[in-house]
Design a protein around this motif. Structure first.
Motif, short mmCIF file in Angstrom:
data_model
loop_
_atom_site.label_atom_id
_atom_site.label_comp_id
_atom_site.label_asym_id
_atom_site.label_seq_id
_atom_site.Cartn_x
_atom_site.Cartn_y
_atom_site.Cartn_z
N ASP A 98 0.85 -1.19 0.00
CA ASP A 98 0.00 0.00 0.00
C ASP A 98 0.89 1.24 0.00
OD1 ASP A 98 -1.55 2.27 1.01
OD2 ASP A 98 -3.13 0.82 1.42
N ALA A 99 0.98 1.90 -1.16
CA ALA A 99 1.92 3.02 -1.32
C ALA A 99 1.58 4.19 -0.40
CB ALA A 99 1.95 3.48 -2.77
N THR A 100 0.30 4.49 -0.25
CA THR A 100 -0.10 5.61 0.61
C THR A 100 0.29 5.36 2.05
OG1 THR A 100 -1.95 6.17 -0.84
CG2 THR A 100 -2.05 6.98 1.42
N ALA A 101 0.02 4.15 2.53
CA ALA A 101 0.38 3.81 3.91
C ALA A 101 1.90 3.84 4.08
CB ALA A 101 -0.17 2.43 4.27
N LEU A 102 2.64 3.30 3.13
CA LEU A 102 4.10 3.29 3.23
C LEU A 102 4.66 4.70 3.31
CD1 LEU A 102 4.95 0.47 0.66
CD2 LEU A 102 5.53 0.44 3.09
N GLU A 103 4.15 5.59 2.46
CA GLU A 103 4.65 6.97 2.45
C GLU A 103 4.40 7.66 3.79
OE1 GLU A 103 3.98 11.21 0.06
OE2 GLU A 103 2.65 9.49 -0.34
N HIS A 104 3.18 7.60 4.27
CA HIS A 104 2.83 8.38 5.46
C HIS A 104 3.33 7.75 6.75
CE1 HIS A 104 0.46 11.49 3.48
NE2 HIS A 104 0.06 10.54 2.65
N VAL A 105 3.37 6.44 6.82
CA VAL A 105 3.93 5.80 8.01
C VAL A 105 5.42 6.10 8.11
CG1 VAL A 105 4.44 3.58 9.11
CG2 VAL A 105 2.19 3.98 8.13
N THR A 106 6.12 6.05 6.99
CA THR A 106 7.55 6.36 6.99
C THR A 106 7.79 7.79 7.48
OG1 THR A 106 7.90 4.85 5.15
CG2 THR A 106 9.65 6.43 5.61
N GLN A 107 7.04 8.74 6.93
CA GLN A 107 7.17 10.13 7.37
C GLN A 107 6.91 10.27 8.86
OE1 GLN A 107 4.43 12.13 4.57
NE2 GLN A 107 6.12 13.50 4.08
N ALA A 108 5.88 9.61 9.35
CA ALA A 108 5.54 9.71 10.76
C ALA A 108 6.64 9.13 11.64
CB ALA A 108 4.22 8.99 11.02
N TYR A 128 8.67 1.17 -0.04
CA TYR A 128 7.95 2.18 -0.82
C TYR A 128 8.60 2.37 -2.19
CZ TYR A 128 5.87 6.81 -1.80
OH TYR A 128 5.20 7.88 -2.36
N GLU A 129 9.91 2.45 -2.21
CA GLU A 129 10.61 2.61 -3.49
C GLU A 129 10.37 1.42 -4.40
OE1 GLU A 129 15.06 3.54 -5.32
OE2 GLU A 129 14.88 2.76 -3.29
N GLN A 130 10.41 0.21 -3.83
CA GLN A 130 10.20 -0.99 -4.64
C GLN A 130 8.79 -1.04 -5.23
OE1 GLN A 130 12.58 -3.19 -5.65
NE2 GLN A 130 13.88 -1.64 -4.67
N VAL A 131 7.80 -0.63 -4.44
CA VAL A 131 6.42 -0.59 -4.94
C VAL A 131 6.32 0.35 -6.13
CG1 VAL A 131 4.08 0.22 -4.39
CG2 VAL A 131 5.32 -1.24 -2.77
N LEU A 132 6.97 1.52 -6.04
CA LEU A 132 6.92 2.49 -7.14
C LEU A 132 7.66 1.97 -8.37
CD1 LEU A 132 7.54 5.74 -5.06
CD2 LEU A 132 5.38 4.97 -6.06
N LEU A 133 8.76 1.27 -8.16
CA LEU A 133 9.50 0.71 -9.29
C LEU A 133 8.68 -0.36 -10.01
CD1 LEU A 133 13.09 0.43 -7.73
CD2 LEU A 133 12.34 1.99 -9.53
#
Length: 293
Positions: A98-108, A128-133
């Protein structure tokens, strides 16, 4: 009496569709959830509390995954770091892509300097990077505007993932590796955030001249997400570092002008790349608009 499902009410509250069909919930739970959401009204904070109270009352709800995802979305909306981590990690335990969860959990997680949270943040940022790739491996077809938009979003997302990795790596004590990751971010998609992260770890590694150059990039690059306060801070940090090395502000203007020219060329190159997908990418003059077939 006919019982109605709740998707529209919850969709209005969340800004996304959450399907709760009548057959999914017991009659008692459906009544309780309807009442809780109604009492929360339009307040996202009260909505968070209502759903949390509901899950405390019905810990084995068949809709627990959807409700926790809803809690994550609202927590993101209200910037509730504690709840983003709590519910984001639960979402990721079920769906690690889940890209959205990965992005925001990492930031938090990166808002805390603790070692454990930074180690987790680094792991999530890599995921997160692997999901985007992987998303990049399945190119979108159809509307050129959508293709160009998607390509830009993937580039920006990958750059953010690399900034997260840089920050976590630096917080864990490896400034040189953090600087390399931040520079890779800037090369992937040039942003003020990537330049600023580069400056931070260049300075930590004792490379003041490089830090000044990266701050000049952050200060001059055309970045709609950068605020006036961000640029003022970049200007102050850049000036202080330069004066520590040179004892005067003389010569700093040349560094800034060089950064402006360098970043203008980067932006032009990015625009040309997008125009290979959409000939009208970045075009604001109607007279220069290209009509396709």
């Amino acid at each position: 009496m006919k019982r109605f499902a709740l998707p529209f009410l919850l969709a209005l509250t969340l800004g996304s569709t959450l399907c709760l069909r009548a057959e999914d919930l017991s009659e008692g739970e459906q009544d309780q959830l309807r009442q809780a959401v109604a009492e929360a009204g339009s307040s996202p904070i009260e909505f968070l509390r209502a759903l949390e109270n509901h899950l405390a009352r019905f810990p084995n709800s068949p809709k627990k995954p959807e409700l926790e995802r809803a809690l994550l979305r609202v927590a993101i909306e209200v910037k509730d770091t504690r709840r983003i981590i709590r519910y984001g990690e639960r979402v990721l335990a079920r769906d690690g892509s889940d890209a959205t969860a990965l992005e925001h959990v990492t930031q938090a997680l990166l808002s805390d300097s603790g070692r454990q949270n930074n180690e987790k943040a680094l792991r999530y940022a890599r995921n997160y990077e692997q999901v985007l790739l992987k998303l990049r491996e399945t190119p979108e077809t159809g509307d050129p505007r959508e293709q160009a938009k998607r390509a830009e979003e993937l580039d920006r997302g990958q750059a953010s993932a690399l900034v997260f990795q840089a920050r976590a790596t630096g917080n864990l004590g490896n400034s040189e590796a953090a600087l390399a990751l931040a520079q890779k971010s800037f090369q992937t998609f040039a942003t003020a955030e990537g330049a600023r992260e580069s400056a931070r770890w260049a300075l930590a590694a004792g490379r003041t001249a490089d830090a000044v150059r990266y701050w000049a990039d952050a200060f001059t690059i055309a970045e709609p997400r950068a605020t006036d306060a961000d640029r003022l801070k970049d200007r102050q940090d850049m000036g202080e570092a330069w004066k520590r090395d040179h004892g005067t502000a003389k010569g700093l203007g040349d560094v800034v002008l060089e950064a402006y020219d360098r970043n203008r060329a980067l932006i032009d190159a990015r625009r040309q790349k997008l125009r290979q997908l959409d000939p009208n990418a970045g075009v604001t003059d109607p007279m220069k608009y290209t009509l396709t077939a």
